[in-house]
Structure formats: structure tokens, C-alpha cells
Scaffold this motif. Structure first.
Motif, short mmCIF file in Angstrom:
data_model
loop_
_atom_site.label_atom_id
_atom_site.label_comp_id
_atom_site.label_asym_id
_atom_site.label_seq_id
_atom_site.Cartn_x
_atom_site.Cartn_y
_atom_site.Cartn_z
N ALA A 93 0.82 -1.21 0.00
CA ALA A 93 0.00 0.00 0.00
C ALA A 93 0.84 1.26 0.00
O ALA A 93 0.30 2.36 -0.05
N ARG A 94 2.16 1.12 0.06
CA ARG A 94 2.99 2.31 0.21
C ARG A 94 3.06 3.13 -1.06
O ARG A 94 3.05 2.60 -2.18
N LYS A 95 3.16 4.44 -0.85
CA LYS A 95 3.46 5.34 -1.96
C LYS A 95 4.66 6.16 -1.52
O LYS A 95 4.65 6.71 -0.42
N GLU A 96 5.68 6.24 -2.37
CA GLU A 96 6.89 6.98 -2.02
C GLU A 96 7.39 6.58 -0.63
O GLU A 96 7.73 7.43 0.20
N ARG B 100 0.75 -2.94 -9.22
CA ARG B 100 2.16 -2.93 -9.68
C ARG B 100 2.37 -3.70 -10.97
O ARG B 100 3.00 -3.21 -11.91
N LEU B 101 1.85 -4.94 -10.99
CA LEU B 101 2.06 -5.77 -12.17
C LEU B 101 1.46 -5.12 -13.41
O LEU B 101 2.07 -5.12 -14.47
N ARG B 120 12.27 -5.02 -14.11
CA ARG B 120 12.41 -4.55 -12.72
C ARG B 120 13.85 -4.61 -12.26
O ARG B 120 14.34 -3.68 -11.62
N TYR B 121 14.51 -5.74 -12.53
CA TYR B 121 15.86 -5.94 -11.99
C TYR B 121 16.95 -5.64 -13.01
O TYR B 121 18.14 -5.75 -12.69
N ASN B 122 16.52 -5.29 -14.25
CA ASN B 122 17.50 -4.99 -15.31
C ASN B 122 18.50 -6.15 -15.43
O ASN B 122 19.71 -5.93 -15.48
N SER B 123 17.95 -7.37 -15.46
CA SER B 123 18.82 -8.55 -15.43
C SER B 123 18.25 -9.64 -16.31
O SER B 123 17.13 -10.12 -16.09
N ALA B 496 11.47 3.12 -11.32
CA ALA B 496 11.53 3.75 -9.99
C ALA B 496 10.37 4.73 -9.82
O ALA B 496 9.75 4.81 -8.76
N ALA B 497 10.09 5.49 -10.88
CA ALA B 497 8.99 6.46 -10.81
C ALA B 497 7.65 5.75 -10.62
O ALA B 497 6.80 6.19 -9.83
N VAL B 498 7.46 4.64 -11.31
CA VAL B 498 6.20 3.89 -11.17
C VAL B 498 6.08 3.27 -9.79
O VAL B 498 4.99 3.19 -9.22
N MET B 499 7.21 2.87 -9.21
CA MET B 499 7.17 2.28 -7.87
C MET B 499 6.76 3.30 -6.81
O MET B 499 6.37 2.94 -5.71
#
Lengths: 194, 501
Positions: A93-96, B100-101, B120-123, B496-499
Motif C-alpha cells: 500500500a505504500r506510496k513513495e 504494480r504488475l 524490474r531488476y534490469n537482469s 523507480a517512478a512507477v514504484m
């Protein structure tokens, strides 16, 4: 404490408890003599044994004998699992890196979850020592805690997910941000291909 | 009763109609499948009910109809832990991966799970290991599903008078032919729409069976409980016959393990709209919970009936469901349930076929030679056919030890290999490729290691704890530990931005 450290600690704790359980001898045990060779082998009955009359069924036998010495280790293992599960809900549920407004309901739900888990163990302790009469909505009391508590209580997290979805997980603002990221990514890829 | 005379024919008719429906869906889906993205991802265009029912029906498989009731009959409450974890389990899958997916898949235009793992892992090593885990699991799991379909079909055909006796190989050919036809023509589109039908059948069948089971035993649920307690109080206590620690380990591996089943979580990459996720979760949970009634009620009813002396002892626990349907369910209900059983087995098999084809045709070439193959859609169809035939031949003609070893590559191995890498790693920027690869390798070593020493050294895990759960605990610990001990990774800036969303 950062959430990933909590989850790591839960995993380590689970591994430690399981490691301890690997060295605590299973109870009860019976000696079985092979009728042909006369060889004696030790058979553990802590995880059930064949029904004396029906070979396709298993029975547990006396609960106190097989669980008394490990009951609270089992409680500890299960409690760590419950905390880990709720921690994972917060993780998702986390954001940033902030859990946000959903932290409080998850915390309350988590306390209730461990509470229900504990009550199942407390009532099972009485049950395994012979108190098998009590019923709640047709089920023996510890089984009622399992079915109506452990199974159904997490519906709270589902309801929380539905009502908190727009605030916590996804809304039009986040969609616009994602579209911007997507466009930037596509432009970069097109620029690279040119 | 009039219908009783025609029981076998009614059951056969329901199954035949369902198989004809699968063929029809395959033809319909073929028109919607124009690219490998359609073949593997349904164009990322699926609605709430389709995904909701597909998620829960892929999870349940034929186990919910045959294995599950058998376990309840044999072990009592122990096996219910596989169901009790479902509410928290689906919550975990959706909290961790529902958004996320789908975002990663769209951002990187991914058509498979190894695709998003590589991004995701660039691997490419992570991609390869993930594809390998999936491929090994597909062969083992798919083989078991094909064998289950074959055995059930043979039982049904043998009981119908006007059908000549067909050999086990013949039944396998028929089962695989129907499965392959709609998977090759319609890909994942055919798969998810047959899942939709399967989910509907399972829910209806479960409600009807639940009431039938309660009425088969004197005094219904109260009678079942009284009989069971009188015989062995532990079998209706929370831990059943198998004991506390097996149950707790099942709770763990079936709880969070759902977020590691590739045939289930890839459905989350196919939703039309992320907003739908908040509706898909309750649809999946409610569908699964209702379907579980079938599992619980048949198992306990048959146990009580045998203990009461009303029904003769079963020849094996897996006979619980077939015996119940034969003696205590109307022929129409039996027909619905058998069709549901076929639907359940086929829905899991078709999901595995699809992800297996993706692993072979899309992921491994990308990992090894660095690019996709030309004519990917055609190759995907060929791979689907080859994998299905290969899995059938492997199950039928390989040494049983090898079949059994790969057969253990089930839920637990997927959980141990995929949960840390995907469910945790997609939500945690600190997770590294080294940790992901270490977790996958650790899980394979532990699972196969346990199986080999159990089989060849006569070792047994204390308290019968589930090996998949133990592997999952260790792989998660390795994943967190290696990530925290490694320098912070450099992540693709878009990922990273999407995360952060």
C-alpha cells in the motif's frame, strides 16, 4: 522501524522457530515391531496416524500429548506469520515509501488478527485437555475461532482495500502521473531508435 | 427414480457439452487473437468478472473437486487451512501486485512475467531463472492435470454402455486434443473465458452440493460434528489429524503463496483498467469461498457417513467426491459437478500451457540471444502444441520417480521462487537482482533437496511440516538479507517512478 526491517525480522524469526522445532522431538512416539524381521522402529504420531478401524482415514489421537510441549512455539510461529502478512499488506500500500492513511486501519486489523489467533490457541488448550463440549454456531470453540475468526476477519482488509482504494492505491491524479511517465518513456525509446 | 437409470449418460452429456463449449470458445477467441500480445495478454483488455472468476478458478484447479474433499475425508480439519488462508491470501495478492504488475506490464509493454522481472531488476539472468522456474513447473503441473483429466474421462466413458471401451492412451488423446485445440486457436483469451464458465459452474455446483451433503447425514452439520467428535475430537479441532505445525506451514505457503503462482498473477497484467482491481478482489474471494463449500461439505459428510456405518469405507480418500456424487447427489447435480471438475482441471492446464509457451518462445530466446523471435504468434501456437504433447508423453512414459519429482514442483516451489522476487521485490526499491537470483536458486535447491533426501535417504521433515513453506521462509530471508547487505541498486528511472505511485 522501517517496514522492510519488520518483514525481515519476521522471516528470521520464523526460520529460528522452525530451526528449534527441528530439534524438539516429536511426541508421542510408539515402538513398532516388524513381524517378519523383529526389527523395532520408532514411529512418530505427532502428525496423526491411521484410524484403527478405517485405513483410509487418519486420526490425531490425544491432542495434549502431541501439542503440549510445542503449543506456544506454534503460537509464536503463527503470530509472526500474521504480523508478516499484515506487514506485506502495508508494503503493497505504500506510496513513495510511506504507508499513509491506511496505516491505522492495518495496525488495528493486525492487532485483531493476532488477537483472534491467540484466542484460537487459548481455547484449543482447554479443548485438548478435555473440554470438548462447548459450541459456537455449531462448531467446537477453537474451530469456531479458526473458521469465523482466522478465515473471516481478513475480510476487514478487503473492505479497507475497497474503500481506501481511490485515496491510497489508484486515482485519476496517479493515472495522469503514470501517463506522463509512459509518454516520457516512449519518447525516450523513440529518440533512441532514431 | 427415472433419472437414476440414465446417470452415466447424463454425466457424459454434461462433460461432452462442456468440451464442445471449449471448442466453440476456442474458435471465437481465435478471431480476437491477432498478435502475440493478444495470445499471451488478451490485449490487456479484460473486465472485472472475467478476471475475478479467472483468478479464483485458476487458483482452485481440479484439486478443489477431488483432492480437497479427499484430504478433508482423510485428515479432517487439517486441510481446511488451505481454504482458511484464502481471505488473507487474495488480499495479499491484490495489495502487493494488483496495481504494480499492471503498471509495469504497460510501461514496458510486457507480455510475460519474466518480461516484467527482467525490466524490474534490469537482469537477463533473472529473466532466464524465472522462465526456467515456470517451465519446470509447467511440465510437472501440466502432466498431473493431463493425467487427472484422462483418468476422470476414462471413468466416465467406461460407465456409458453404448461407448466402446477406450484405452487410457485414447482418453489421453481426446483430453489433450480438446485442450490443445482451444489453447492453440485462442491463447489466453480462450483460457480466461473458459475460466469464466468454470468459475460459474463451480459456484453453482458448490452451493447445490453443500445442501446435498448436509441432507445426506442425519441431523446435518450438527450430526457431522457429533459423529466426528465421538470418534476423534482432534479431527474436528483446528489442527485436524495432521497436527499443528503442518497446518501452520500450510497457512503460510497457501496464504502468501498465491502471490507467487504465475498462472494466477499473470491475470492481473491483463485488466483493462486498474480501477477495476478494487472490484476484482471481492469477486475472487467470494467465488473461492463459495466453491470451498463443496470441498468441505463432501469431505466431512463422507467421513461422517463412513464412521456411522451408513457408507462402506472408501478404497482411497480421493474416492470421496466420486462416491458422494454417485450415491448422494442427483444425476443432474453429478453431471454439473463432473463438468465443473473437467472445467477446473482444464482451466489450470490451459493457464500453464500459455505461460509455458511464453517461457519457451518469448522469454528464453530474449534471455539467451537478446531479442524476440520472428513470427512469435505462430511459434507460440506450435510451442503450445509441443508442450502439451510433451507433458502428456512425459507423464505416461517417464519413470514414475521423475514424474513424481516434477509433480512436487507445485504450489510451494512457485511460492518460494516467485513471492520474494515479484510480490516483495516489485514493491521495494532496495531489492537487488543478486537477491532475486539468490532467492530463486535457494528455493529450487531446498525443494528438490528435500524431495531427494526424503525419497532416497528415508528422511522425513519433523512434524510433517510442508517443505514448500520452509523453502519460502528461507528464500524470503535470503532475499531480504542479500538485498540489505548489498549496495542500493540502480533502477531504471521509469520503473523507480512507477514504484512511487
Amino acid at each position: 522501524m522501517k517496514l522492510h526491517w519488520l518483514l525481515f525480522a519476521c522471516c528470521l524469526g520464523m526460520c529460528i522457530i522452525v530451526g528449534i522445532l527441528f530439534v524438539i522431538p516429536e511426541q508421542p512416539t510408539v515402538e513398532v515391531i516388524d513381524p517378519e524381521t523383529g526389527e523395532i522402529s520408532i514411529v512418530h504420531r505427532g502428525h496423526g496416524f491411521t484410524h484403527p478401524e478405517y485405513s483410509t482415514m487418519s486420526v490425531g489421537g490425544p491432542g495434549a500429548e502431541r501439542h503440549d510441549h510445542i503449543l506456544w512455539l506454534g503460537w509464536a510461529l503463527g503470530s509472526l506469520i500474521c504480523i508478516f502478512f499484515v506487514g506485506c499488506l502495508a508494503f503493497g500500500a505504500r506510496k513513495e515509501d510511506k504507508v499513509g492513511a491506511i496505516a491505522k486501519p492495518l495496525f488495528i486489523g493486525g492487532i485483531a488478527y493476532v488477537g483472534v489467533w491467540t484466542m484460537m490457541f487459548v481455547t484449543y488448550r482447554n479443548y485438548m485437555n478435555g473440554d470438548t463440549e462447548g459450541r459456537f454456531l455449531l462448531l467446537p470453540i477453537p474451530t469456531a475461532w479458526m473458521i469465523y475468526g482466522v478465515w473471516l476477519l481478513p475480510a476487514f482488509f478487503i473492505i479497507n482495500y475497497i474503500f481506501a482504494f481511490n485515496r491510497q492505491f489508484w486515482n485519476d491524479d496517479l493515472h495522469k502521473k503514470f501517463d506522463a511517465i509512459l509518454e516520457r518513456s516512449r519518447n525516450r525509446d523513440n529518440g533512441d531508435s532514431v | 427414480m427415472f433419472l437414476e437409470e440414465y446417470r452415466s449418460l447424463i454425466v457424459f452429456s454434461f462433460v461432452a457439452v462442456y468440451m464442445a463449449l471449449c471448442i466453440g470458445v476456442g474458435i471465437w477467441a481465435m478471431r480476437r487473437t491477432k498478435s502475440s500480445k493478444d495470445f499471451f495478454m488478451a490485449g490487456r483488455d479484460l473486465g472485472v468478472m472475467v478476471v475475478g472468476l479467472a483468478v479464483f478458478s485458476s487458483t482452485l484447479s481440479g484439486f478443489g473437486f477431488v483432492g480437497g474433499p479427499g484430504l478433508v475425508y482423510g485428515l479432517g480439519t487439517s486441510s481446511l487451512w488451505m481454504i482458511v488462508c484464502s481471505t488473507i491470501g487474495f488480499s495479499l495478492s491484490f495489495h502487493l501486485l494488483g496495481k504494480r504488475l499492471r503498471l509495469f506490464a504497460e510501461l514496458k509493454d510486457s507480455i510475460s512475467l519474466p518480461d516484467v522481472v527482467a525490466a524490474r531488476y534490469n537482469s537477463e539472468l533473472s529473466r532466464f531463472l524465472m522462465a526456467l522456474v515456470i517451465f519446470l513447473g509447467v511440465i510437472g503441473y501440466l502432466g498431473a492435470q493431463i493425467m487427472a483429466m484422462t483418468v476422470v474421462l476414462k471413468d466416465i466413458l467406461d460407465s456409458v454402455d453404448f461407448i466402446p471401451v477406450i484405452s487410457i492412451e485414447g482418453c489421453m488423446i481426446i483430453s489433450v486434443a480438446v485442450l490443445v485445440f482451444y489453447c492453440v486457436t485462442g491463447g489466453i483469451v480462450a483460457s480466461v473465458y473458459t475460466d469464466l464458465v468454470q468459475g460459474g459452474i463451480m459456484v453453482i455446483a458448490a452451493i447445490l452440493v453443500f445442501f446435498s451433503a448436509l441432507s445426506a447425514v442425519d441431523n446435518g452439520m450438527a450430526g457431522i460434528i457429533a459423529t466426528t467428535i465421538a470418534d476423534d475430537p482432534e479431527s474436528i479441532a483446528p489442527w485436524g489429524a495432521s497436527g499443528m505445525l503442518l497446518c501452520i506451514t500450510w497457512y503460510f505457503v497457501f496464504g502468501i503463496g498465491g502471490a507467487g503462482q504465475p498462472h494466477v498473477i499473470t491475470k492481473m497484467m491483463m485488466t483493462k483498467n486498474i480501477h477495476d482491481t478494487k472490484h476484482i478482489l471481492p469477486v475472487s474471494v467470494i467465488g473461492y469461498t463459495i466453491s470451498a463449500l463443496l470441498w468441505i461439505s463432501i469431505g466431512y459428510a463422507m467421513r461422517a457417513l463412513v464412521l456411522q456405518g451408513v457408507h462402506p469405507e472408501l478404497t482411497s480418500p480421493d474416492a470421496a467426491a466420486p462416491q458422494f456424487l454417485q450415491h448422494y447427489a442427483s444425476p443432474l447435480l453429478a453431471g454439473v459437478v463432473f463438468a465443473g471438475l473437467f472445467a477446473a482441471i482444464m482451466s489450470t492446464a490451459d493457464s500453464f500451457l500459455n505461460i509455458g509457451a511464453a517461457a519457451v518462445v518469448h522469454d528464453m530466446p530474449k534471455a539467451i540471444i537478446g531479442r524476440s523471435l520472428n513470427n512469435e504468434l505462430l511459434l507460440a501456437r506450435i510451442a503450445t502444441l509441443v508442450i502439451a504433447i510433451g507433458a502428456a508423453l512425459f507423464t505416461q512414459y517417464s519413470p514414475q520417480e521423475l514424474v513424481a519429482l516434477l509433480g512436487t514442483f507445485g504450489w510451494g516451489t512457485f511460492a518460494a521462487a516467485i513471492v520474494p522476487v515479484v510480490a516483495i521485490g516489485f514493491n521495494w526499491k532496495r531489492a537487488t537482482a543478486l537477491a532475486a537470483n539468490s532467492a530463486m536458486i535457494t528455493s529450487l535447491i531446498i525443494i528438490f533437496g528435500f524431495e531427494l533426501i526424503i525419497k532416497y535417504a528415508g528422511y522425513s521433515i519433523p512434524y510433517a511440516m510442508n517443505s514448500g513453506a520452509l523453502a519460502l521462509m528461507v528464500s524470503l530471508t535470503v532475499f531480504f538479507g542479500v538485498s540489505l547487505a548489498s549496495p542500493p541498486p540502480k533502477i531504471d528511472e521509469d520503473i523507480a517512478a512507477v514504484m512511487d505511485l
